[in-house]
Write an enzyme that holds these catalytic residues in place. Structure first.
Site, PDB file in Angstrom:
ATOM      1  N   LYS A  19       0.829  -1.201   0.000  1.00  0.00           N
ATOM      2  CA  LYS A  19       0.000   0.000   0.000  1.00  0.00           C
ATOM      3  C   LYS A  19       0.869   1.260   0.000  1.00  0.00           C
ATOM      4  O   LYS A  19       0.451   2.299  -0.529  1.00  0.00           O
ATOM      5  CB  LYS A  19      -0.934   0.005   1.224  1.00  0.00           C
ATOM      6  CG  LYS A  19      -1.940  -1.146   1.267  1.00  0.00           C
ATOM      7  CD  LYS A  19      -2.830  -1.167   0.038  1.00  0.00           C
ATOM      8  CE  LYS A  19      -2.508  -2.296  -0.900  1.00  0.00           C
ATOM      9  NZ  LYS A  19      -3.371  -2.336  -2.101  1.00  0.00           N
ATOM     10  N   GLN A  72      -5.625  13.437 -13.218  1.00  0.00           N
ATOM     11  CA  GLN A  72      -5.875  12.096 -12.720  1.00  0.00           C
ATOM     12  C   GLN A  72      -5.689  11.986 -11.208  1.00  0.00           C
ATOM     13  O   GLN A  72      -5.990  10.946 -10.620  1.00  0.00           O
ATOM     14  CB  GLN A  72      -4.964  11.098 -13.443  1.00  0.00           C
ATOM     15  CG  GLN A  72      -5.251  11.015 -14.930  1.00  0.00           C
ATOM     16  CD  GLN A  72      -4.484   9.894 -15.612  1.00  0.00           C
ATOM     17  OE1 GLN A  72      -4.139   8.904 -14.990  1.00  0.00           O
ATOM     18  NE2 GLN A  72      -4.218  10.049 -16.901  1.00  0.00           N
ATOM     19  N   HIS A 102      -8.648   6.935  -1.942  1.00  0.00           N
ATOM     20  CA  HIS A 102      -8.498   5.482  -1.952  1.00  0.00           C
ATOM     21  C   HIS A 102      -7.104   5.065  -1.465  1.00  0.00           C
ATOM     22  O   HIS A 102      -6.977   4.191  -0.607  1.00  0.00           O
ATOM     23  CB  HIS A 102      -8.754   4.952  -3.357  1.00  0.00           C
ATOM     24  CG  HIS A 102      -8.579   3.474  -3.492  1.00  0.00           C
ATOM     25  ND1 HIS A 102      -9.245   2.568  -2.691  1.00  0.00           N
ATOM     26  CD2 HIS A 102      -7.813   2.729  -4.330  1.00  0.00           C
ATOM     27  CE1 HIS A 102      -8.900   1.341  -3.024  1.00  0.00           C
ATOM     28  NE2 HIS A 102      -8.019   1.407  -4.007  1.00  0.00           N
ATOM     29  N   THR A 146     -13.328  -1.633 -14.083  1.00  0.00           N
ATOM     30  CA  THR A 146     -14.040  -0.801 -13.114  1.00  0.00           C
ATOM     31  C   THR A 146     -15.186  -1.569 -12.476  1.00  0.00           C
ATOM     32  O   THR A 146     -15.437  -1.458 -11.274  1.00  0.00           O
ATOM     33  CB  THR A 146     -14.580   0.474 -13.796  1.00  0.00           C
ATOM     34  OG1 THR A 146     -13.507   1.164 -14.442  1.00  0.00           O
ATOM     35  CG2 THR A 146     -15.202   1.413 -12.765  1.00  0.00           C
ATOM     36  N   TYR A 153      -3.312  -4.304 -16.803  1.00  0.00           N
ATOM     37  CA  TYR A 153      -3.827  -3.292 -17.738  1.00  0.00           C
ATOM     38  C   TYR A 153      -2.886  -2.094 -17.792  1.00  0.00           C
ATOM     39  O   TYR A 153      -2.559  -1.592 -18.884  1.00  0.00           O
ATOM     40  CB  TYR A 153      -5.233  -2.846 -17.323  1.00  0.00           C
ATOM     41  CG  TYR A 153      -5.688  -1.592 -18.038  1.00  0.00           C
ATOM     42  CD1 TYR A 153      -6.069  -1.639 -19.377  1.00  0.00           C
ATOM     43  CD2 TYR A 153      -5.720  -0.361 -17.379  1.00  0.00           C
ATOM     44  CE1 TYR A 153      -6.475  -0.489 -20.050  1.00  0.00           C
ATOM     45  CE2 TYR A 153      -6.118   0.788 -18.043  1.00  0.00           C
ATOM     46  CZ  TYR A 153      -6.497   0.728 -19.373  1.00  0.00           C
ATOM     47  OH  TYR A 153      -6.879   1.859 -20.030  1.00  0.00           O
ATOM     48  N   GLN A 193     -13.760  -3.731  -9.828  1.00  0.00           N
ATOM     49  CA  GLN A 193     -13.450  -2.970  -8.618  1.00  0.00           C
ATOM     50  C   GLN A 193     -14.708  -2.697  -7.808  1.00  0.00           C
ATOM     51  O   GLN A 193     -14.699  -2.771  -6.574  1.00  0.00           O
ATOM     52  CB  GLN A 193     -12.750  -1.661  -8.995  1.00  0.00           C
ATOM     53  CG  GLN A 193     -11.336  -1.864  -9.528  1.00  0.00           C
ATOM     54  CD  GLN A 193     -10.749  -0.596 -10.110  1.00  0.00           C
ATOM     55  OE1 GLN A 193     -11.398   0.125 -10.867  1.00  0.00           O
ATOM     56  NE2 GLN A 193      -9.507  -0.304  -9.765  1.00  0.00           N
TER      57      GLN A 193
END
Length: 275
Positions: A123, A141, A149, A207, A186, A210
Site C-alpha cells: 500500500k 488524474q 483510496h 471498473t 492493464y 473494482q
C-alpha cells in the site's frame, strides 16, 4: 491540565500498546503510527501542493521504462501475496463467512501475519501511482477518488497489521490483491504502448470488477452483525461504511465514464485519416 495530559498519554498507550497485536510490534513502522503518518503527510503534501508547483514550469518526465518495471513488480508482488494466502487458508479450511482471530505463534498464523505486513508495504508502494501522475503532469488524474483510496488503504492496512492481522480480514486483502493483479496488468499494457489505453475492450469491466470487490467486502463485513465467531465486531463500524462509500465513488466514476459520456460521432474526414 496535567491530569488531562496524563489521561491522553494513558489512552495512547492503551490504544497503541495494550490493544495491539504484540507479534507485529517489532516490525518496521509498526511500533507506533508516527512513521506511517509522517510518510502519508509527505505524500499528500507532494501530490496536492509541492509536486504540482514543482512541475508547473517543467516538461513532463518520461517514465515509460520505470512504469513498466513498476507494474511488473506490482503484478509479481500481488500474485505472491494472493497465492501464498490461499496456500495457507485453503488447507486450514478458512471460514470465509466468519473466521476468528488466531493470535498464536503457529506457523500458519505467523505466515498470515507476515503476509499482512507485506500487504501493508504494497500500500506504501501504491502511493507511487499518484507521484508518477504528478511527475508526468497528469494532475487531472489526481482526483479525490484516487487520493482518498490510496490514503484510506494505507491507513486500513496499517491498522490491520497492528490489531487484526488475519482471521476474517484475510478475505479483504486476498481479493484486493487479485483485483490489483488484473489492474496492474492493464497498466502494464498502457505503459508498453499508449494505443492499448483506448483499444483494450475489457477496460470498463475492470471498473466493474473494482465495484464488485467493494460490494463483496461490504457484504463480507456485514455478516459479522448476524453471528459471533470470535472475531471483533468493532471493524464493522469503519469497514462497512468505508466500502459502501468506495462502491458509490466507483459507481459514480463508471456512470460518468461509460454511461453518461456519449461517443463522439466519427466524421468522413476522421475515417479517412484513420484508414
Amino acid at each position: 491540565m496535567a491530569h488531562l495530559l496524563q489521561r491522553i498519554i494513558t489512552m495512547y498507550h492503551y490504544l497503541n500498546d495494550d490493544l495491539s497485536d504484540p507479534r507485529s510490534a517489532n516490525f518496521p513502522m509498526m511500533s507506533n503510527p508516527a512513521t506511517m503518518l509522517t510518510l502519508l503527510g509527505i505524500y499528500l503534501y507532494f501530490v496536492l501542493n509541492w509536486g504540482p508547483k514543482l512541475m508547473e514550469k517543467r516538461k513532463p518526465f518520461n517514465l515509460d521504462r520505470i512504469l513498466i518495471v513498476f507494474n511488473v513488480a506490482q503484478i509479481v508482488i500481488c500474485s505472491y501475496i494472493f497465492i501464498s494466502a490461499l496456500s495457507v487458508l485453503i488447507p486450514m479450511k478458512h471460514n470465509w463467512l466468519c473466521q476468528p482471530m488466531d493470535y498464536s505463534t503457529s506457523p500458519q498464523s505467523m505466515h498470515m501475519l507476515r503476509l499482512g505486513y507485506f500487504y501493508f508495504l504494497t500500500k506504501i508502494l501504491d502511493l507511487l501511482d499518484t507521484i508518477f501522475f504528478v511527475m508526468r503532469k497528469k494532475q487531472n488524474q489526481v482526483t479525490f477518488l484516487h487520493v482518498y483510496h490510496h490514503t484510506g488503504m494505507q491507513l486500513l492496512a496499517w491498522h490491520s497489521v497492528k490489531y487484526l492481522p488475519g482471521g476474517h480480514g484475510a478475505f479483504m486483502g486476498s481479493i484486493n490483491c487479485l483485483v490489483h493483479i488484473i489492474m496492474y496488468f492493464y497498466y502494464l499494457l498502457t505503459a508498453i504502448s499508449p494505443r492499448y489505453k483506448g483499444s483494450v475492450w475489457w477496460k470498463k469491466y475492470l471498473t466493474q470488477l473494482q465495484m464488485l470487490q467493494f460490494f463483496a467486502i461490504f457484504m463480507h463485513w456485514v455478516v459479522l452483525i448476524f453471528g459471533d465467531c470470535g472475531f471483533p465486531r468493532f471493524p464493522i463500524l469503519i469497514l462497512v461504511p468505508q466500502n459502501l462509500f468506495m462502491f458509490c465513488l466507483f459507481a459514480d466514476f463508471y456512470y460518468r465514464e461509460y454511461i453518461r459520456k456519449k461517443p463522439t460521432p466519427v466524421t468522413t474526414t476522421q475515417r479517412q485519416s484513420s484508414s
